[in-house]
Design a protein around this motif. Structure first.
Motif, mmCIF file in Angstrom:
data_model
loop_
_atom_site.group_PDB
_atom_site.id
_atom_site.type_symbol
_atom_site.label_atom_id
_atom_site.label_comp_id
_atom_site.label_asym_id
_atom_site.label_seq_id
_atom_site.Cartn_x
_atom_site.Cartn_y
_atom_site.Cartn_z
ATOM 1 N N GLY A 313 -14.920 8.490 -2.689
ATOM 2 C CA GLY A 313 -14.933 7.758 -1.426
ATOM 3 C C GLY A 313 -13.567 7.327 -0.948
ATOM 4 O O GLY A 313 -12.537 7.615 -1.556
ATOM 5 N N ALA A 314 -13.578 6.600 0.170
ATOM 6 C CA ALA A 314 -12.345 6.180 0.847
ATOM 7 C C ALA A 314 -11.547 5.188 -0.001
ATOM 8 O O ALA A 314 -12.118 4.489 -0.835
ATOM 9 C CB ALA A 314 -12.700 5.555 2.191
ATOM 10 N N PRO A 315 -10.223 5.114 0.255
ATOM 11 C CA PRO A 315 -9.454 5.994 1.150
ATOM 12 C C PRO A 315 -9.217 7.355 0.516
ATOM 13 O O PRO A 315 -8.990 7.448 -0.687
ATOM 14 C CB PRO A 315 -8.132 5.241 1.345
ATOM 15 C CG PRO A 315 -7.972 4.434 0.097
ATOM 16 C CD PRO A 315 -9.360 4.055 -0.326
ATOM 17 N N TRP A 316 -9.284 8.398 1.327
ATOM 18 C CA TRP A 316 -9.154 9.772 0.831
ATOM 19 C C TRP A 316 -7.674 10.158 0.829
ATOM 20 O O TRP A 316 -7.188 10.845 1.738
ATOM 21 C CB TRP A 316 -9.992 10.701 1.703
ATOM 22 C CG TRP A 316 -11.454 10.355 1.632
ATOM 23 C CD1 TRP A 316 -12.307 10.582 0.592
ATOM 24 C CD2 TRP A 316 -12.236 9.703 2.640
ATOM 25 N NE1 TRP A 316 -13.573 10.106 0.874
ATOM 26 C CE2 TRP A 316 -13.559 9.556 2.134
ATOM 27 C CE3 TRP A 316 -11.957 9.217 3.914
ATOM 28 C CZ2 TRP A 316 -14.580 8.958 2.863
ATOM 29 C CZ3 TRP A 316 -12.968 8.616 4.633
ATOM 30 C CH2 TRP A 316 -14.269 8.499 4.105
ATOM 31 N N LEU A 317 -6.985 9.707 -0.190
ATOM 32 C CA LEU A 317 -5.539 9.877 -0.271
ATOM 33 C C LEU A 317 -5.140 10.395 -1.650
ATOM 34 O O LEU A 317 -5.690 9.971 -2.670
ATOM 35 C CB LEU A 317 -4.830 8.540 -0.003
ATOM 36 C CG LEU A 317 -5.092 7.913 1.369
ATOM 37 C CD1 LEU A 317 -4.590 6.478 1.396
ATOM 38 C CD2 LEU A 317 -4.438 8.737 2.462
ATOM 39 N N ALA A 318 -4.142 11.259 -1.675
ATOM 40 C CA ALA A 318 -3.705 11.866 -2.930
ATOM 41 C C ALA A 318 -3.190 10.829 -3.913
ATOM 42 O O ALA A 318 -3.493 10.872 -5.111
ATOM 43 C CB ALA A 318 -2.611 12.907 -2.647
ATOM 44 N N HIS A 319 -2.403 9.878 -3.424
ATOM 45 C CA HIS A 319 -1.828 8.881 -4.332
ATOM 46 C C HIS A 319 -2.893 7.939 -4.886
ATOM 47 O O HIS A 319 -2.748 7.422 -5.998
ATOM 48 C CB HIS A 319 -0.684 8.110 -3.662
ATOM 49 C CG HIS A 319 -0.935 7.685 -2.255
ATOM 50 N ND1 HIS A 319 -0.834 8.532 -1.193
ATOM 51 C CD2 HIS A 319 -1.261 6.482 -1.735
ATOM 52 C CE1 HIS A 319 -1.085 7.882 -0.063
ATOM 53 N NE2 HIS A 319 -1.357 6.636 -0.374
ATOM 54 N N LYS A 320 -3.944 7.730 -4.135
ATOM 55 C CA LYS A 320 -5.075 6.960 -4.670
ATOM 56 C C LYS A 320 -5.718 7.710 -5.814
ATOM 57 O O LYS A 320 -6.025 7.150 -6.882
ATOM 58 C CB LYS A 320 -6.081 6.697 -3.553
ATOM 59 C CG LYS A 320 -7.366 6.010 -4.000
ATOM 60 C CD LYS A 320 -8.550 6.940 -3.802
ATOM 61 C CE LYS A 320 -9.880 6.233 -3.942
ATOM 62 N NZ LYS A 320 -11.027 7.179 -3.878
ATOM 63 N N ALA A 321 -5.914 9.030 -5.648
ATOM 64 C CA ALA A 321 -6.526 9.853 -6.692
ATOM 65 C C ALA A 321 -5.688 9.859 -7.966
ATOM 66 O O ALA A 321 -6.211 9.721 -9.078
ATOM 67 C CB ALA A 321 -6.722 11.278 -6.182
ATOM 68 N N ILE A 345 -3.147 0.117 -1.518
ATOM 69 C CA ILE A 345 -2.881 1.540 -1.339
ATOM 70 C C ILE A 345 -2.275 1.769 0.045
ATOM 71 O O ILE A 345 -2.908 1.450 1.058
ATOM 72 C CB ILE A 345 -4.163 2.377 -1.482
ATOM 73 C CG1 ILE A 345 -4.774 2.189 -2.874
ATOM 74 C CG2 ILE A 345 -3.867 3.855 -1.223
ATOM 75 C CD1 ILE A 345 -6.114 2.859 -3.040
ATOM 76 N N PRO A 346 -1.062 2.309 0.122
ATOM 77 C CA PRO A 346 -0.464 2.561 1.440
ATOM 78 C C PRO A 346 -1.094 3.771 2.118
ATOM 79 O O PRO A 346 -1.515 4.726 1.461
ATOM 80 C CB PRO A 346 1.004 2.830 1.113
ATOM 81 C CG PRO A 346 0.986 3.379 -0.285
ATOM 82 C CD PRO A 346 -0.159 2.683 -0.977
#
Length: 464
Positions: A313-321, A345-346
């Motif tokens: 789920g959100a946020p769908w960001l590479a650095h979050k993953a 998370i930016p």
């Protein structure tokens, strides 16, 4: 006998491959399964190659505006094939880099489609060949794919997803971009700078709807100034493609439906998690709207099954993953990592101008009950921005008036995707306005706008 590991990672995007590396560092015997190319969508078809394209369009923009810098350049042009080729070479270089990292860290790579076959069991299929794997822990990092319109499936010829938009065979003349999130705005910016006539259609009242309202308004003004037509509060009623282009029926704010003709269309209306047919249902793994439900460490409701990245789920960001992968692995290895905090998370949009943010918008902070102090400083007050010819933009900071906590930071302008990390670190360290005010920023840099914005929130701005 199945191949046995301490950890199997299903999916090798920025969450999966980083999790595998961290696991190997912690002494876990690790395998990773990938059905396409190591690095996943981000490295091969998303974050990295799109930035290569955007760099090309940025340079081309400067070429076509060389006179603003006292330079002359006759009839600037481009070779679309070479533009795409450079982007693909960048992706290829990084794909090879991930392969090298897997080898260096002794992570066993399995090419093929992976499916959960039971608790601690995973099968890899490649053509007619199957390989059985076993591990105490399995991380699902299968990512997501572009969402299609129900009435107009992408065909790769006239109706594109982001993958098609990165490898165009011809340059669009009149381009319709459906959706104004980061992906939509980035492609709109790229193709507009390369000479296409671009129209953005967004059903919500403003573009970049997750950003601060002032940022959205500024971006609409700047993109419009660049020649992009923006229609907010508008819906796509129908769209059909033929050999020569696309016909779209667009319903405006007034309820009227207009038919318009475009050479191509990009669908950027969100993503669909890749959770189908990998064995989640059989194991009883809980999902919500297709996304896997996890705790703050990546654990699902089924022991030994973890999940990270877009699939959660959100946020769908590479650095979050990537960070989720590290947190999950350290937790399963018996460590005590900080739980995932999505508030720090930016978010970044690499258009021209760029957009970056972290934390709460002013509106969200007020909705949450905070009494706020807000600082805002324009790039026109910054010497470096003026010298660069990039004086359009601003930095906005939102503080808790009672405690001085930095609730959020919002930036639009040149290189703000590089600058935002200063505020991310400040939030992670729980800095207040006092520490930020006492920080010395180098001169001349655009980063000085960050300092001035903080000062401005407390009536102490020096250069405006």
């Amino acid at each position: 006998m199945p191949d046995t590991f301490d950890l199997i990672v299903l999916g090798s995007g920025p969450g999966g491959y980083v999790a595998a590396i961290r696991a190997a560092q912690l002494g876990l015997k690790t395998a990773i399964v990938e059905r396409e190319r190591l690095g996943g969508i981000c490295l091969n078809w998303g974050c990295i190659p799109t930035k290569a394209l955007l760099r090309t369009s940025e340079i081309y923009h400067y070429m076509t505006h060389a006179d603003a810098y006292g330079l002359s350049l006759e009839k600037p042009s481009f070779d679309l094939g070479k533009v795409v080729e450079r982007s693909r070479k960048v992706a290829g270089t990084l794909n090879a880099g991930v392969k090298g990292l897997m080898k260096k860290n002794k992570v066993q790579v399995y090419d093929g489609v992976g499916s959960l076959m039971g608790k601690g069991k995973l099968q890899v299929r490649q053509g007619d060949k199957t390989t059985d794997l076993e591990a105490k822990n399995i991380i699902v990092a299968t990512g997501a794919r572009a969402r299609d319109l129900p009435f107009a499936t992408s065909d790769g010829k006239r109706i594109w997803t982001y993958r098609h938009a990165m490898t165009p065979e011809v340059m669009p003349t009149e381009l319709l971009v459906i959706g104004s999130g980061a992906i939509g705005v980035e492609f709109a910016s790229f193709y507009s700078d390369m000479g296409a006539k671009v129209t953005i259609v967004e059903m919500l009242p403003r573009i970049l709807p997750v950003e601060d309202e002032e940022v959205s308004a500024f971006m609409e003004k700047q993109l419009t100034k660049a020649g992009i037509t923006i229609r907010t509060g508008a819906g796509l009623e129908a769209m059909t493609a033929d050999e020569k282009g696309v016909t779209a029926k667009i319903k405006g704010k007034d309820g009227k439906v207009e038919e318009q003709r475009f050479s191509h269309a990009i669908v950027a209306i969100g993503i669909v998690p890749n959770t189908e047919e990998i064995g989640l249902e059989e194991l009883g793994v809980e999902t919500e709207r297709g996304h896997i439900k996890t705790d703050a460490y990546g654990r699902t409701n089924v022991e030994g099954i973890w999940a990270i990245g877009d699939v959660t789920g959100a946020p769908w960001l590479a650095h979050k993953a990537s960070h989720e992968g590290i947190v999950a692995v350290e937790a399963m290895a018996g460590g005590h990592p900080h739980p995932m905090n999505t508030a720090n998370i930016p978010g970044c949009t690499y258009s021209r101008p760029q957009v970056a943010s972290v934390g709460m918008t002013e509106a969200k902070a007020k909705e949450a009950g905070f009494e706020v102090k807000v600082g805002k400083f324009p790039f026109i007050g910054n010497g470096k921005a003026i010298a660069l010819g990039e004086a359009e933009g601003f930095v906005k900071t939102v503080f808790d008036a009672k405690t001085g906590e930095l609730l959020g930071a919002h930036m639009v302008g040149a290189e703000v995707t590089e600058l935002i990390q200063g505020y991310v670190i400040a939030r992670q360290l729980e800095s207040t306005e006092a520490e930020l005010m006492e920080t010395i920023f180098p001169h001349p840099t655009i980063s000085e706008t960050m300092h001035e914005s903080v000062l401005g929130a407390y009536g102490r701005a020096l250069h405006i």
